[in-house]
Design a protein around this motif. Structure first.
Motif, PDB file in Angstrom:
ATOM      1  N   HIS A 188       0.860  -1.180   0.000  1.00 48.58           N
ATOM      2  CA  HIS A 188       0.000   0.000   0.000  1.00 48.58           C
ATOM      3  C   HIS A 188       0.893   1.225   0.000  1.00 48.58           C
ATOM      4  CE1 HIS A 188      -3.706   2.286   1.753  1.00 48.58           C
ATOM      5  NE2 HIS A 188      -3.486   2.525   0.486  1.00 48.58           N
ATOM      6  N   GLY A 189       0.754   2.069  -1.024  1.00 48.28           N
ATOM      7  CA  GLY A 189       1.629   3.229  -1.119  1.00 48.28           C
ATOM      8  C   GLY A 189       0.895   4.490  -1.501  1.00 48.28           C
ATOM      9  N   PHE A 190       1.511   5.627  -1.129  1.00 45.57           N
ATOM     10  CA  PHE A 190       1.023   6.945  -1.512  1.00 45.57           C
ATOM     11  C   PHE A 190       2.174   7.667  -2.196  1.00 45.57           C
ATOM     12  CE2 PHE A 190      -1.283   5.789   2.344  1.00 45.57           C
ATOM     13  CZ  PHE A 190      -2.602   5.928   1.930  1.00 45.57           C
ATOM     14  N   VAL A 191       1.921   8.197  -3.386  1.00 42.34           N
ATOM     15  CA  VAL A 191       2.933   8.940  -4.125  1.00 42.34           C
ATOM     16  C   VAL A 191       2.368  10.325  -4.426  1.00 42.34           C
ATOM     17  CG1 VAL A 191       4.378   9.063  -6.180  1.00 42.34           C
ATOM     18  CG2 VAL A 191       3.842   6.834  -5.153  1.00 42.34           C
ATOM     19  N   THR A 192       3.112  11.348  -4.040  1.00 43.06           N
ATOM     20  CA  THR A 192       2.738  12.728  -4.347  1.00 43.06           C
ATOM     21  C   THR A 192       3.642  13.237  -5.453  1.00 43.06           C
ATOM     22  OG1 THR A 192       1.997  13.156  -2.083  1.00 43.06           O
ATOM     23  CG2 THR A 192       2.520  15.063  -3.445  1.00 43.06           C
ATOM     24  N   VAL A 193       3.048  13.730  -6.536  1.00 49.29           N
ATOM     25  CA  VAL A 193       3.796  14.302  -7.658  1.00 49.29           C
ATOM     26  C   VAL A 193       3.411  15.771  -7.765  1.00 49.29           C
ATOM     27  CG1 VAL A 193       4.289  14.175 -10.118  1.00 49.29           C
ATOM     28  CG2 VAL A 193       3.767  12.080  -8.844  1.00 49.29           C
ATOM     29  N   ASP A 194       4.419  16.643  -7.666  1.00 50.51           N
ATOM     30  CA  ASP A 194       4.174  18.085  -7.751  1.00 50.51           C
ATOM     31  C   ASP A 194       5.248  18.680  -8.653  1.00 50.51           C
ATOM     32  OD1 ASP A 194       3.537  20.716  -7.461  1.00 50.51           O
ATOM     33  OD2 ASP A 194       3.541  20.725  -5.266  1.00 50.51           O
ATOM     34  N   ASP A 195       4.854  19.029  -9.877  1.00 52.49           N
ATOM     35  CA  ASP A 195       5.824  19.497 -10.863  1.00 52.49           C
ATOM     36  C   ASP A 195       5.249  20.703 -11.608  1.00 52.49           C
ATOM     37  OD1 ASP A 195       7.801  19.875 -12.676  1.00 52.49           O
ATOM     38  OD2 ASP A 195       7.556  17.980 -13.731  1.00 52.49           O
ATOM     39  N   PRO A 196       5.610  21.921 -11.218  1.00 52.51           N
ATOM     40  CA  PRO A 196       5.076  23.110 -11.907  1.00 52.51           C
ATOM     41  C   PRO A 196       5.468  23.176 -13.377  1.00 52.51           C
ATOM     42  CG  PRO A 196       6.085  23.705  -9.800  1.00 52.51           C
ATOM     43  CD  PRO A 196       6.451  22.278 -10.066  1.00 52.51           C
ATOM     44  N   LEU A 197       6.578  22.544 -13.752  1.00 52.48           N
ATOM     45  CA  LEU A 197       7.015  22.623 -15.147  1.00 52.48           C
ATOM     46  C   LEU A 197       6.021  21.947 -16.073  1.00 52.48           C
ATOM     47  CD1 LEU A 197      10.849  21.964 -14.834  1.00 52.48           C
ATOM     48  CD2 LEU A 197       9.599  24.122 -14.805  1.00 52.48           C
ATOM     49  N   THR A 198       5.374  20.890 -15.630  1.00 48.79           N
ATOM     50  CA  THR A 198       4.351  20.215 -16.431  1.00 48.79           C
ATOM     51  C   THR A 198       2.954  20.472 -15.892  1.00 48.79           C
ATOM     52  OG1 THR A 198       4.647  18.188 -15.126  1.00 48.79           O
ATOM     53  CG2 THR A 198       5.928  18.400 -17.150  1.00 48.79           C
ATOM     54  N   GLU A 199       2.827  21.438 -14.976  1.00 44.60           N
ATOM     55  CA  GLU A 199       1.538  21.779 -14.363  1.00 44.60           C
ATOM     56  C   GLU A 199       0.857  20.518 -13.816  1.00 44.60           C
ATOM     57  OE1 GLU A 199      -0.818  25.016 -16.355  1.00 44.60           O
ATOM     58  OE2 GLU A 199       0.453  24.424 -18.034  1.00 44.60           O
ATOM     59  N   THR A 200       1.661  19.713 -13.105  1.00 44.88           N
ATOM     60  CA  THR A 200       1.168  18.450 -12.571  1.00 44.88           C
ATOM     61  C   THR A 200       1.179  18.483 -11.058  1.00 44.88           C
ATOM     62  OG1 THR A 200       2.045  17.260 -14.492  1.00 44.88           O
ATOM     63  CG2 THR A 200       1.533  15.957 -12.534  1.00 44.88           C
ATOM     64  N   LYS A 201       0.069  18.100 -10.473  1.00 41.44           N
ATOM     65  CA  LYS A 201      -0.030  17.977  -9.027  1.00 41.44           C
ATOM     66  C   LYS A 201      -0.988  16.828  -8.746  1.00 41.44           C
ATOM     67  CE  LYS A 201      -0.248  20.735  -4.809  1.00 41.44           C
ATOM     68  NZ  LYS A 201      -0.387  22.107  -4.264  1.00 41.44           N
ATOM     69  N   LEU A 202      -0.403  15.675  -8.378  1.00 42.24           N
ATOM     70  CA  LEU A 202      -1.185  14.452  -8.261  1.00 42.24           C
ATOM     71  C   LEU A 202      -0.937  13.775  -6.925  1.00 42.24           C
ATOM     72  CD1 LEU A 202      -0.428  12.905 -11.777  1.00 42.24           C
ATOM     73  CD2 LEU A 202      -2.475  14.164 -11.115  1.00 42.24           C
ATOM     74  N   ARG A 203      -1.943  13.041  -6.474  1.00 42.01           N
ATOM     75  CA  ARG A 203      -1.805  12.103  -5.366  1.00 42.01           C
ATOM     76  C   ARG A 203      -2.189  10.735  -5.907  1.00 42.01           C
ATOM     77  NH1 ARG A 203      -2.056  11.527   0.326  1.00 42.01           N
ATOM     78  NH2 ARG A 203      -3.121   9.611   0.946  1.00 42.01           N
ATOM     79  N   ILE A 204      -1.277   9.798  -5.761  1.00 41.77           N
ATOM     80  CA  ILE A 204      -1.473   8.468  -6.320  1.00 41.77           C
ATOM     81  C   ILE A 204      -1.493   7.456  -5.188  1.00 41.77           C
ATOM     82  CG2 ILE A 204      -0.587   6.761  -7.940  1.00 41.77           C
ATOM     83  CD1 ILE A 204       0.943   9.054  -9.310  1.00 41.77           C
ATOM     84  N   ASP A 205      -2.591   6.760  -5.038  1.00 41.30           N
ATOM     85  CA  ASP A 205      -2.696   5.638  -4.104  1.00 41.30           C
ATOM     86  C   ASP A 205      -2.443   4.368  -4.905  1.00 41.30           C
ATOM     87  OD1 ASP A 205      -3.436   7.543  -2.318  1.00 41.30           O
ATOM     88  OD2 ASP A 205      -5.572   7.111  -2.413  1.00 41.30           O
ATOM     89  N   ILE A 206      -1.410   3.619  -4.510  1.00 37.47           N
ATOM     90  CA  ILE A 206      -0.939   2.552  -5.377  1.00 37.47           C
ATOM     91  C   ILE A 206      -0.651   1.287  -4.595  1.00 37.47           C
ATOM     92  CG2 ILE A 206       1.470   3.306  -5.188  1.00 37.47           C
ATOM     93  CD1 ILE A 206       1.786   2.602  -8.168  1.00 37.47           C
ATOM     94  N   ALA A 207      -0.833   0.144  -5.236  1.00 35.08           N
ATOM     95  CA  ALA A 207      -0.470  -1.157  -4.681  1.00 35.08           C
ATOM     96  C   ALA A 207      -0.151  -2.083  -5.840  1.00 35.08           C
ATOM     97  CB  ALA A 207      -1.608  -1.731  -3.837  1.00 35.08           C
ATOM     98  N   GLY A 208       0.948  -2.866  -5.708  1.00 38.46           N
ATOM     99  CA  GLY A 208       1.298  -3.802  -6.768  1.00 38.46           C
ATOM    100  C   GLY A 208       2.763  -4.140  -6.728  1.00 38.46           C
ATOM    101  N   ARG A 209       3.255  -4.584  -7.888  1.00 44.41           N
ATOM    102  CA  ARG A 209       4.644  -5.036  -7.970  1.00 44.41           C
ATOM    103  C   ARG A 209       5.147  -4.817  -9.385  1.00 44.41           C
ATOM    104  NH1 ARG A 209       0.942  -8.716  -7.988  1.00 44.41           N
ATOM    105  NH2 ARG A 209       0.818  -8.630  -5.739  1.00 44.41           N
ATOM    106  N   GLU A 210       6.483  -4.650  -9.487  1.00 45.05           N
ATOM    107  CA  GLU A 210       7.103  -4.531 -10.798  1.00 45.05           C
ATOM    108  C   GLU A 210       8.577  -4.874 -10.682  1.00 45.05           C
ATOM    109  OE1 GLU A 210       7.902  -0.591 -12.500  1.00 45.05           O
ATOM    110  OE2 GLU A 210       7.079   0.222 -10.641  1.00 45.05           O
ATOM    111  N   GLY A 211       9.252  -4.948 -11.855  1.00 50.32           N
ATOM    112  CA  GLY A 211      10.667  -5.235 -11.880  1.00 50.32           C
ATOM    113  C   GLY A 211      11.016  -6.171 -13.010  1.00 50.32           C
ATOM    114  N   ASP A 212      12.306  -6.144 -13.421  1.00 55.58           N
ATOM    115  CA  ASP A 212      12.707  -6.973 -14.551  1.00 55.58           C
ATOM    116  C   ASP A 212      12.850  -8.436 -14.186  1.00 55.58           C
ATOM    117  OD1 ASP A 212      15.144  -7.043 -13.123  1.00 55.58           O
ATOM    118  OD2 ASP A 212      15.924  -5.343 -14.248  1.00 55.58           O
TER     119      ASP A 212
END
Length: 734
Positions: A188-212
């Motif tokens: 269970h994760g929370f990711v905050t993305v705040d980037d004025p250069l791309t006018e992006t301001k997001l809160r992402i609630d995420i769960a899962g897995r990845e990798g090569d």
């Protein structure tokens, strides 16, 4: 053998002869070896104990080393256990990594119940050569991350020390700094993305897995096997100032947050709301915060196209509710949309478009096709409220005004360029009083703020319509020009409002050229047939004009130009003819025996337009019964009407008022009347004759003997006013 060793040897021989065990002689070399061996044994024992116990005493030294390496504070709190030799790994109850780049946020990563596995060779490559760190496995039951950038030089993810000199860069991407993972698992994760250069301001609630080290997922479905890569996420916030509320299923998270145009694409399913629109995308995507690479099927619904195009820099008009089904791709700044099916209000469209964001001014190219386009669905784009104006219900039109006064969105015409081929099978007008244009073809060009419709052509009621228009938004105010021609258009087939009650009672007939000509020939043949239209015939015309303004009303109010209209092979309703001449006796007779069509000798309209004032230079309708001429003024600035229709009969009428009919008021509220002076003169004369001679003499002023003067068509002047050349595509009647 030296002298010092000789006594030791003799002593050793004596001890052997006496039956005692020889004494071991410890040399300095042997002593050093023994001490080294003991130290190694102690070290091995310490390492073994450390590996078995999990090196609890290394918590702080390891945190200090990570802090020095990462260049940001790193804390390891709570339960701690690590293994440093074979298959190095670390488990810690709480990991906190500070933010880099001088960005003031609580942390870059704050994780609970961490399991971490790595390889020392990967660490060395990261530390010595500046390569992205590869982590064999990272699992967190809870994760809180802040990806924040304040400008091109400062971002929270800028961690690590580069030992080798690096060339200067305007900005560092996630690809250059974030780790690679063999397996990355977040319960269970929370990711905050705040980037004025791309006018992006997001809160992402995420769960899962990845990798090569995990099997790649296919298009995400409702469940994913435990060993397969994939995420479920809820995304809320704003991207390019567009509110987002999305549910995302993806084969990976880091490629989506990457900025590298070569980032791998992962399967993605996105469903939710973007602004007021509803979005469903199924396909693959990567680098959504940078180059934005994606490909897949898309479904889009919303209340209007304009707010959908705005975040992408695409100029789209206000429209009624729309729905789109198709395929969307993006790579290297080039968007490609294949719209298999698009509905906008009552319009049915499709098309294929490329939108190139790489030039300084973005460019839209493509083709728009469709079976039906309703002009009302694009009303705001041409200055009317239309069905697509969200404020239309609240706006009250000015009394008596009908010309659209909504201002054009002129700045949007300078925000992009366009070259779009248009092929529409049916263009429907706002009013059912006009028949549809068929086979509409044109090229829409928007360049340097100038919107042009080139090679405009269509068919309507057996005839053709052609020309071009131009709107220059750079002028102050904007300048509009038009050069439009139409030829052999059946006027009764085009203007449905010309139908008489007898015509509206019949079944709708085909609009083919042959059928329309057959109806015209039948009307001109006369006989006992009822008039099905007040006016028939084929009309040719030419309009060349220009105007200035910020709305349709302003442009028409400044219009300068000329217009010519010529009607051929036409008829006019007998009742309408007598009504125009106020011939009461004959009108009553027509009403008794039934309205019949009268063949027109000619009908011609030449207009001069100066500063929005329209004056008929010639306006005449002539048949065997009456010649009708129209004089006066139409003011397009105020929409005021001041027109007179004067009818001159050619036959004897026993009771006629014969006074000019006046049309006053405005376009929205016309007032029809009779010119009072002539009518008053006839009334006075009738009263005098009735009193002085006899009552029956009172009717004499209302008797008209008619005027057998030559028809205005016989001089050939009317025919000379007809267009000398028909528009392209005109064919003779068959």
């Amino acid at each position: 053998m030296n002298q010092q060793q000789q006594p030791d040897r003799v002593a050793t021989q004596q001890e052997q002869q006496a039956g005692r065990a020889p004494r071991t002689i410890v040399t300095p070399k042997r002593l050093a070896l023994r001490v080294a061996g003991a130290l190694l044994a102690l070290l091995a024992l310490g390492v073994a104990v450390g590996e078995l116990s999990g090196w609890p005493f290394l918590r702080q030294p390891l945190a200090d080393a990570l802090t020095r390496t990462a260049g940001v504070p790193v804390r390891l709190d709570g339960h701690f256990r690590t293994r440093l030799l074979w298959r190095p790994r670390l488990s810690v109850e709480h990991l906190n990594v500070g933010a880099g780049g001088g960005v003031e946020v609580p942390h870059l990563v704050d994780a609970r119940n961490i399991e971490l596995a790595w390889g020392w060779d990967d660490v060395l490559r990261w530390h010595r050569h500046g390569e992205p760190l590869r982590v064999q496995r990272l699992r967190a039951k809870a994760l809180d991350a802040h990806l924040v950038r304040t400008d091109r030089e400062h971002a929270s993810w800028q961690i690590g020390r580069q030992s080798l000199p690096q060339p200067p860069r305007p900005e560092r991407t996630l690809t250059e700094t974030l780790p690679r993972f063999g397996a990355f698992v977040v319960d269970h994760g929370f990711v905050t993305v705040d980037d004025p250069l791309t006018e992006t301001k997001l809160r992402i609630d995420i769960a899962g897995r990845e990798g090569d080290a995990l099997p790649d997922s296919t298009l995400p479905d409702s469940t994913l096997p435990d060993e397969q890569a994939g995420y479920r996420a809820a995304v809320n916030g704003r991207w390019r100032a567009l509110p987002l509320q999305m549910k995302v299923s993806a084969g990976g998270a880091l490629p989506l947050l990457d900025e590298n145009p070569e980032a791998p694409l992962v399967p993605v399913r996105i469903e939710g709301r973007a602004g007021a629109a509803t979005l469903l995308f199924e396909g693959r995507a990567g680098a959504l915060l940078g180059a934005r690479r994606l490909e897949g099927k898309v479904q889009l619904r919303g209340p209007s196209l304009a707010p959908v195009g705005k975040p992408l820099g695409v100029t789209l008009p206000q429209t009624p509710p729309f729905a789109l089904h198709g395929a969307l791709t993006h790579a290297g700044g080039l968007w490609h949309l294949r719209a298999d099916r698009a509905t906008i209000g009552g319009s049915r469209l499709a098309g294929e478009f490329d939108f190139d964001t790489r030039p300084k001014t973005p460019l839209l190219k493509g083709s728009l096709v469709g079976t039906r386009l309703a002009l009302a669905d694009l009303g705001p784009a041409i200055g009317t409220t239309g069905t697509g104006d969200p404020k239309a219900a609240a706006k009250k039109p000015k009394p008596g005004r009908v010309l659209p006064d909504r201002r054009f969105d002129l700045p949007s015409l300078r925000a992009m360029e366009a070259d779009v081929q248009v092929a529409i099978e049916e263009l429907a007008f706002d009013s059912d009083k006009l028949s549809e244009l068929r086979q509409l073809r044109t090229q829409v060009v928007l360049a340097d703020g100038v919107l042009t419709l080139n090679k405009l052509q269509a068919s309507v009621a057996g005839g053709t319509f052609a020309g071009s228009t131009r709107l220059d938004s750079n002028a102050t105010p904007a300048q509009w020009q038009a050069d439009l021609r139409f030829a052999t258009v059946d006027i009764a087939g085009w203007i449905n409002g010309l139908k008489t009650p007898a015509g509206t009672a019949t079944q709708p007939e085909t609009q083919s050229r042959k059928a329309l000509k057959r109806r015209r020939d039948e009307a001109r043949a006369g006989g006992a047939q009822p008039a099905k239209a007040y006016l028939t015939g084929t009309v040719d015309g030419h309009l060349k004009a220009s105007g200035r303004g910020r709305s349709t009303a302003e442009i028409l109010g400044t219009l300068d130009g000329r217009a010519h209209v010529f009607l051929r092979d036409g008829t006019m309703s007998h009742l309408a003819t007598e009504g125009a001449g106020l011939d009461i006796a004959q009108a009553l007779g027509v009403m008794v025996r039934g309205d019949r069509p009268l063949a027109l000798n000619c009908a011609r309209l030449d207009l001069d337009i100066v500063g929005g004032i329209v004056r008929p230079r010639v306006a005449v309708l002539d048949n065997k019964d009456t010649t009708i001429r129209i004089h006066g003024v139409l003011n397009l600035r105020t929409e005021a009407l001041d027109l007179r229709a004067v009818a001159k009969p050619k036959d004897v009428s026993l009771f006629t008022l014969r006074s000019p009919v006046t049309i006053k008021g405005t376009l929205g509220s016309p007032n029809f009347g009779v010119e009072p002076r002539r009518l008053a003169g006839r009334a006075v004369a009738a009263a005098v004759l009735g009193a002085a001679v006899a009552p029956v003499a009172a009717v004499l002023p209302f008797i008209d003997l008619g005027d057998k003067q030559a028809s205005p068509c016989e001089s050939g002047a009317a025919q000379a006013a007809a267009p000398s050349a028909a528009p392209p595509g005109t064919a003779p009647d068959k």
